[in-house]
Scaffold this motif. Structure first.
Motif, PDB file in Angstrom:
ATOM      1  N   GLN A  15      -4.820   9.907 -37.423  1.00  0.00           N
ATOM      2  CA  GLN A  15      -4.116  10.675 -38.464  1.00  0.00           C
ATOM      3  C   GLN A  15      -5.079  11.624 -39.173  1.00  0.00           C
ATOM      4  N   GLU A  16      -6.305  11.130 -39.467  1.00  0.00           N
ATOM      5  CA  GLU A  16      -7.293  11.995 -40.101  1.00  0.00           C
ATOM      6  C   GLU A  16      -7.672  13.168 -39.185  1.00  0.00           C
ATOM      7  N   HIS A  17      -7.811  12.860 -37.887  1.00  0.00           N
ATOM      8  CA  HIS A  17      -8.148  13.907 -36.909  1.00  0.00           C
ATOM      9  C   HIS A  17      -7.055  14.965 -36.844  1.00  0.00           C
ATOM     10  N   LEU A  18      -5.791  14.518 -36.859  1.00  0.00           N
ATOM     11  CA  LEU A  18      -4.677  15.467 -36.840  1.00  0.00           C
ATOM     12  C   LEU A  18      -4.713  16.355 -38.087  1.00  0.00           C
ATOM     13  N   SER A  96     -19.522   7.483 -42.156  1.00  0.00           N
ATOM     14  CA  SER A  96     -20.759   7.899 -42.842  1.00  0.00           C
ATOM     15  C   SER A  96     -21.148   9.330 -42.438  1.00  0.00           C
ATOM     16  N   LYS A  97     -21.008   9.663 -41.137  1.00  0.00           N
ATOM     17  CA  LYS A  97     -21.306  11.018 -40.678  1.00  0.00           C
ATOM     18  C   LYS A  97     -20.373  12.042 -41.323  1.00  0.00           C
ATOM     19  N   TYR A  98     -19.098  11.574 -41.412  1.00  0.00           N
ATOM     20  CA  TYR A  98     -18.123  12.481 -42.048  1.00  0.00           C
ATOM     21  C   TYR A  98     -18.481  12.716 -43.509  1.00  0.00           C
ATOM     22  N   ASP A  99     -18.957  11.670 -44.159  1.00  0.00           N
ATOM     23  CA  ASP A  99     -19.402  11.812 -45.554  1.00  0.00           C
ATOM     24  C   ASP A  99     -20.624  12.730 -45.652  1.00  0.00           C
ATOM     25  N   GLU A 100     -21.560  12.637 -44.684  1.00  0.00           N
ATOM     26  CA  GLU A 100     -22.729  13.520 -44.673  1.00  0.00           C
ATOM     27  C   GLU A 100     -22.312  14.985 -44.504  1.00  0.00           C
ATOM     28  N   LEU A 101     -21.303  15.188 -43.638  1.00  0.00           N
ATOM     29  CA  LEU A 101     -20.798  16.551 -43.472  1.00  0.00           C
ATOM     30  C   LEU A 101     -20.216  17.086 -44.775  1.00  0.00           C
ATOM     31  N   GLN A 102     -19.490  16.163 -45.441  1.00  0.00           N
ATOM     32  CA  GLN A 102     -18.920  16.593 -46.720  1.00  0.00           C
ATOM     33  C   GLN A 102     -20.034  16.935 -47.719  1.00  0.00           C
ATOM     34  N   THR A 103     -21.098  16.062 -47.728  1.00  0.00           N
ATOM     35  CA  THR A 103     -22.240  16.367 -48.613  1.00  0.00           C
ATOM     36  C   THR A 103     -22.917  17.693 -48.212  1.00  0.00           C
ATOM     37  N   PHE A 104     -22.996  17.882 -46.885  1.00  0.00           N
ATOM     38  CA  PHE A 104     -23.572  19.146 -46.400  1.00  0.00           C
ATOM     39  C   PHE A 104     -22.758  20.335 -46.874  1.00  0.00           C
ATOM     40  N   GLU A 105     -21.439  20.170 -46.784  1.00  0.00           N
ATOM     41  CA  GLU A 105     -20.570  21.238 -47.263  1.00  0.00           C
ATOM     42  C   GLU A 105     -20.773  21.491 -48.759  1.00  0.00           C
ATOM     43  N   ALA A 106     -20.945  20.355 -49.467  1.00  0.00           N
ATOM     44  CA  ALA A 106     -21.165  20.519 -50.923  1.00  0.00           C
ATOM     45  C   ALA A 106     -22.476  21.259 -51.183  1.00  0.00           C
ATOM     46  N   LYS A 107     -23.541  20.891 -50.445  1.00  0.00           N
ATOM     47  CA  LYS A 107     -24.823  21.591 -50.598  1.00  0.00           C
ATOM     48  C   LYS A 107     -24.701  23.093 -50.238  1.00  0.00           C
ATOM     49  N   TYR A 108     -23.963  23.280 -49.154  1.00  0.00           N
ATOM     50  CA  TYR A 108     -23.782  24.667 -48.714  1.00  0.00           C
ATOM     51  C   TYR A 108     -23.028  25.477 -49.755  1.00  0.00           C
ATOM     52  N   LYS A 109     -22.069  24.843 -50.356  1.00  0.00           N
ATOM     53  CA  LYS A 109     -21.319  25.532 -51.419  1.00  0.00           C
ATOM     54  C   LYS A 109     -22.236  25.866 -52.604  1.00  0.00           C
ATOM     55  N   GLU A 141     -18.009  18.630 -31.326  1.00  0.00           N
ATOM     56  CA  GLU A 141     -18.585  17.272 -31.282  1.00  0.00           C
ATOM     57  C   GLU A 141     -17.531  16.200 -31.546  1.00  0.00           C
ATOM     58  N   LEU A 142     -16.656  16.515 -32.555  1.00  0.00           N
ATOM     59  CA  LEU A 142     -15.589  15.535 -32.851  1.00  0.00           C
ATOM     60  C   LEU A 142     -14.639  15.371 -31.670  1.00  0.00           C
ATOM     61  N   GLN A 143     -14.358  16.458 -30.961  1.00  0.00           N
ATOM     62  CA  GLN A 143     -13.510  16.330 -29.772  1.00  0.00           C
ATOM     63  C   GLN A 143     -14.174  15.453 -28.715  1.00  0.00           C
ATOM     64  N   GLN A 147     -12.769  12.012 -27.459  1.00  0.00           N
ATOM     65  CA  GLN A 147     -12.582  11.613 -26.058  1.00  0.00           C
ATOM     66  C   GLN A 147     -13.254  10.274 -25.767  1.00  0.00           C
ATOM     67  N   LEU A 148     -14.486  10.181 -26.339  1.00  0.00           N
ATOM     68  CA  LEU A 148     -15.167   8.901 -26.141  1.00  0.00           C
ATOM     69  C   LEU A 148     -14.371   7.739 -26.764  1.00  0.00           C
ATOM     70  N   LEU A 149     -13.851   8.002 -27.970  1.00  0.00           N
ATOM     71  CA  LEU A 149     -13.074   6.954 -28.638  1.00  0.00           C
ATOM     72  C   LEU A 149     -11.797   6.618 -27.873  1.00  0.00           C
ATOM     73  N   THR A 150     -11.145   7.669 -27.325  1.00  0.00           N
ATOM     74  CA  THR A 150      -9.939   7.412 -26.514  1.00  0.00           C
ATOM     75  C   THR A 150     -10.283   6.582 -25.282  1.00  0.00           C
ATOM     76  N   ASP A 151     -11.429   6.943 -24.645  1.00  0.00           N
ATOM     77  CA  ASP A 151     -11.856   6.128 -23.494  1.00  0.00           C
ATOM     78  C   ASP A 151     -12.100   4.680 -23.913  1.00  0.00           C
ATOM     79  N   LYS A 152     -12.790   4.574 -25.085  1.00  0.00           N
ATOM     80  CA  LYS A 152     -13.045   3.205 -25.566  1.00  0.00           C
ATOM     81  C   LYS A 152     -11.757   2.471 -25.903  1.00  0.00           C
ATOM     82  N   LEU A 153     -10.800   3.254 -26.487  1.00  0.00           N
ATOM     83  CA  LEU A 153      -9.508   2.628 -26.798  1.00  0.00           C
ATOM     84  C   LEU A 153      -8.794   2.163 -25.542  1.00  0.00           C
ATOM     85  N   SER A 154      -8.825   2.971 -24.523  1.00  0.00           N
ATOM     86  CA  SER A 154      -8.194   2.571 -23.257  1.00  0.00           C
ATOM     87  C   SER A 154      -8.872   1.320 -22.696  1.00  0.00           C
TER      88      SER A 154
END
Length: 719
Positions: A15-18, A96-109, A141-143, A147-154
């Motif tokens: 849902q978050e990915h969508l 955690s990576k997603y949070d780092e990206l958000q922090t990166f975005e905040a720094k960039y802002k 990278e998220l795609q 894909q890796l997660l979908t493979d793992k899910l399968s």
């Protein structure tokens, strides 16, 4: 559960990915629009960009630092990809990576806001361009990660399916294991029960083997003692034959020499009597030792055959039974003190007697128990009395003897008395010439054998000497009675057994023994009147004795003075007894024998019957002895006043009554040939309940009720 949690987390990530893809699409559209505008503006402001190149280089340095940080994040992602052990840890790393990206975005802002001070538009465009490029890279990278997660899910789904199949197989195996565990527990219980049974059987075998060895040793001892007694008896017979030869010899009158010979014979007779008394005591001791109560062997030590009679204790739930075929008496008690609508009895103690047990009874205070028997396989009678306080030891044995014969004892009854009461009204008189003649008849009969050959002169001297001896013994009889009265039969703790025992035999006689006397084996009185077997006795207020017999008669006698009677025994145990006649109160016209008689204390009624249950009410106005006749019987007018015949009790049955039992207006009726008993309320004359036993499915294995009783607390009917 972990798989379900992982699925739930994966759904959240989807849902978050969508949502992110939607946001990216929106940003792409905005980027296109802004790109068109920015190209126009770029052309116009290329000159201005040169000014800001230096600043751009600085920003590039910052971007390189940020790229290094991104490389480090990529390395972390590679590490996370290698750690495929748990999906939960990977999801946490992604967050955690997603949070780092958000922090990166905040720094960039923050950096973009600093650039806005100089040139807001250029910084915004560059920052947006950089953000979009980074987000595009991140999207790539998220795609890849998706894909890796979908493979793992399968893979997880396939693993989950396998785990489900394995879980199904494991549940089946666990159920099978549970069944095997239950079977194992049952087999262990069976093994324990079998071990317990084997141990019990081994203990029973040991006890039986020890008892058998003891019995064999006792039997050998008894055989030795019997052989010794036989040898002594043979010696005594030889001495008696020699004495008979001496007595049968013709004697001459030699003055004092004949008197000296008579004195020597008397001493010899006294010595023989003492030997006889010693042998009798030893014999009584051996019989008492054999007949005392011993512990039963286990809970299944039942009678070998039918139970002929029972007696219920008046103080507890103990039951005494007499065996019809195994010559034994047993004491039963409830199993584990159980209480309820039905209780199970188990044998606790047993005793063996020398004959068939015909009846048992317990005294009103529960101290003494007695069994009426036949003496082995003879028509003679035999009564055993036990002291239940003294751990079931035998108090005395009452046997039919040569000088005192009585038949098989079909009923016994105790009467406890207080010797201090009624001292003024003693019916025991001193020895009259008639009673003394009866007392000395046994001794005279022993001397009369072989005296016919003597001369008339020796007869005259003998008679003269006997008369002198009789005149000397008459005043001494009082002293003898005093000595005998001073010698009382003492029980445990020094308690004097102040009891009378009445026993009815097959000849129609009721014998009365005074257990407080030292020589209690000789009856103090014999009651005559019946002409056939006496089946039951009933004592009312320690005054009246009622008896029913096969001759279809109910008879009574006044026994209030029997406690003062003695058997007039001398110091050697020989004596005489009194004879009394009872009187007929009722004669049954149905030609059926009367088998049971009982007394209802609450309503002062006497109940008996053959087919119908008859009742006599006793008039208490004539209880005063001053209004009674001095003899033991009533006149016809007094009898009609004292005993009033009432209507019979309507039980709606006509089978022959074999037993009647009463406890406080509750009466139990047992009839022949019927496998149930009925309990009636005598106040309302109504049936309360019927107690029936199971006949079994097989007609050849039917039960038969021999006797019945009511427990002391009136809660249980005992069959």
């Amino acid at each position: 559960e972990e798989l379900n949690e992982n699925e739930h987390r994966m759904n959240q990530l989807k849902q978050e990915h969508l949502a992110m893809t939607r946001k990216l699409n929106e940003t792409e559209e905005k980027f296109k629009t802004t790109k068109e505008t920015m190209t126009k503006q770029l052309k116009e402001k290329n000159d201005e960009l040169d000014v800001y190149k230096k600043q751009h280089e600085i920003m590039n340095d910052n971007m390189e630092k940020l790229m290094d940080e991104l490389k480090e994040s990529k390395q972390c992602k590679d590490k996370l990809e290698t750690d495929n052990k748990s999906l939960s840890e990977e999801l946490k790393d992604i967050k955690s990576k997603y949070d780092e990206l958000q922090t990166f975005e905040a720094k960039y802002k923050i950096m973009s806001t600093k650039l806005k001070d100089k040139d807001d538009e250029l910084t915004e465009l560059k920052s947006t361009n950089l953000i979009l490029t980074t987000k595009a890279n991140q999207l790539d990278e998220l795609q890849k990660e998706y894909q890796l997660l979908t493979d793992k899910l399968s893979q997880c789904q396939s693993d989950r399916d396998q785990l489900k199949e394995e879980n199904v197989t494991l549940t089946k195996k666990s159920k099978a294991l549970d069944g095997l565990k239950i079977e194992y527990a049952a087999t262990q219980k069976r093994l324990k029960d079998v071990k317990i049974e084997i141990d019990g059987l081994q203990e029973e075998f040991r006890t039986i083997y020890k008892a058998k060895k003891k019995l064999e040793i006792e039997n050998e001892k008894l055989k030795g003692e019997i052989s010794e007694l036989k040898s002594k008896n043979e010696k005594l017979s030889v001495e008696n034959s020699e004495f008979g030869e001496i007595v049968n010899r013709e004697k001459r009158e030699c003055g004092t020499q004949t008197e000296f010979a008579f004195i020597a014979e008397e001493h010899h007779l006294e010595a023989l009597r003492k030997d006889n008394m010693y042998l009798m005591k030893e014999l009584n001791f051996l019989i008492a030792e054999r007949s005392r109560f011993k512990p039963a062997v286990g809970d299944n030590d039942f009678h070998r055959g039918d139970i002929n009679s029972i007696a219920c204790s008046p103080t507890n739930h103990q039951i005494i039974t007499g065996g019809k075929h195994d010559n034994s008496v047993r004491i039963w008690e409830p199993k584990n003190n159980e209480k309820g609508s039905e209780i199970t009895f188990i044998p606790k103690r047993k005793a063996f007697v020398d004959g068939t047990v015909l009846s048992v009874t317990i005294s009103e205070d529960g101290i003494l128990a007695a069994a009426g028997c036949s003496l082995k396989n003879t028509p003679n009678g035999y009564v055993v009395i036990w002291n239940l306080k003294d751990s079931g030891n035998v108090l005395c044995n009452l046997r039919s003897r040569t000088l005192l014969r009585f038949g098989k004892v079909h009923c016994v009854k105790f009467m406890k008395f207080d010797p201090s009461d009624d001292d003024k009204k003693k019916t025991n008189l001193p020895l009259t010439p008639r009673r003394h003649k009866r007392a000395s008849s046994n001794i005279a009969s022993a001397r009369s054998n072989g005296h016919k050959t003597r001369s008339s002169s020796t007869h005259k001297k003998r008679d003269r000497h006997h008369k002198q001896r009789q005149s000397m013994n008459v005043p001494q009889s009082k002293d003898i009675n005093k000595k005998l009265k001073s010698k009382k039969s003492v029980g445990i703790d020094g308690e004097i057994m102040n009891y009378l025992l009445f026993g009815g035999d097959t000849t129609g006689c009721v014998l009365c023994w005074n257990l407080s006397l030292d020589n209690c084996q000789t009856p103090v009185c014999v009651i005559n009147g019946h002409t056939d077997i006496i089946y039951d006795l009933c004592i009312v207020d320690n005054k009246w004795l009622f008896s029913v017999s096969h001759d279809e008669c109910l008879m009574y006698v006044n026994i209030s003075g029997f406690k003062n009677k003695t058997n007039n025994s001398d110091m050697n145990g020989h004596g005489s007894m009194d004879y009394v006649f009872n009187k007929k109160l009722y004669k049954d016209d149905s030609k059926y024998p009367l088998k049971s008689v009982t007394y209802n204390h609450s309503k002062n009624e006497l109940l008996f019957g053959s087919r119908k249950c008859n009742m006599f009410s006793m008039n208490t106005e004539y209880d005063d002895d001053s209004k009674m006749n001095d003899s033991s019987l009533l006149s016809n007018t007094e009898q009609k006043k004292y005993f009033k015949n009432k209507n019979f009790l309507n039980t709606k049955d006509l089978d022959h009554i074999s037993n009647l039992r009463i406890k406080d207006n509750i009466m139990m009726v047992q009839r022949n040939g019927i496998n149930y008993v009925k309990v009636f309320n005598l106040e309302t004359n109504k049936l309360i309940k019927t107690y029936q036993i199971d006949d079994g499915n097989n007609d050849n294995n039917k039960f038969k009720i021999y006797d019945c009783g009511i427990s002391w607390d009136k809660k249980y009917a005992i069959l």
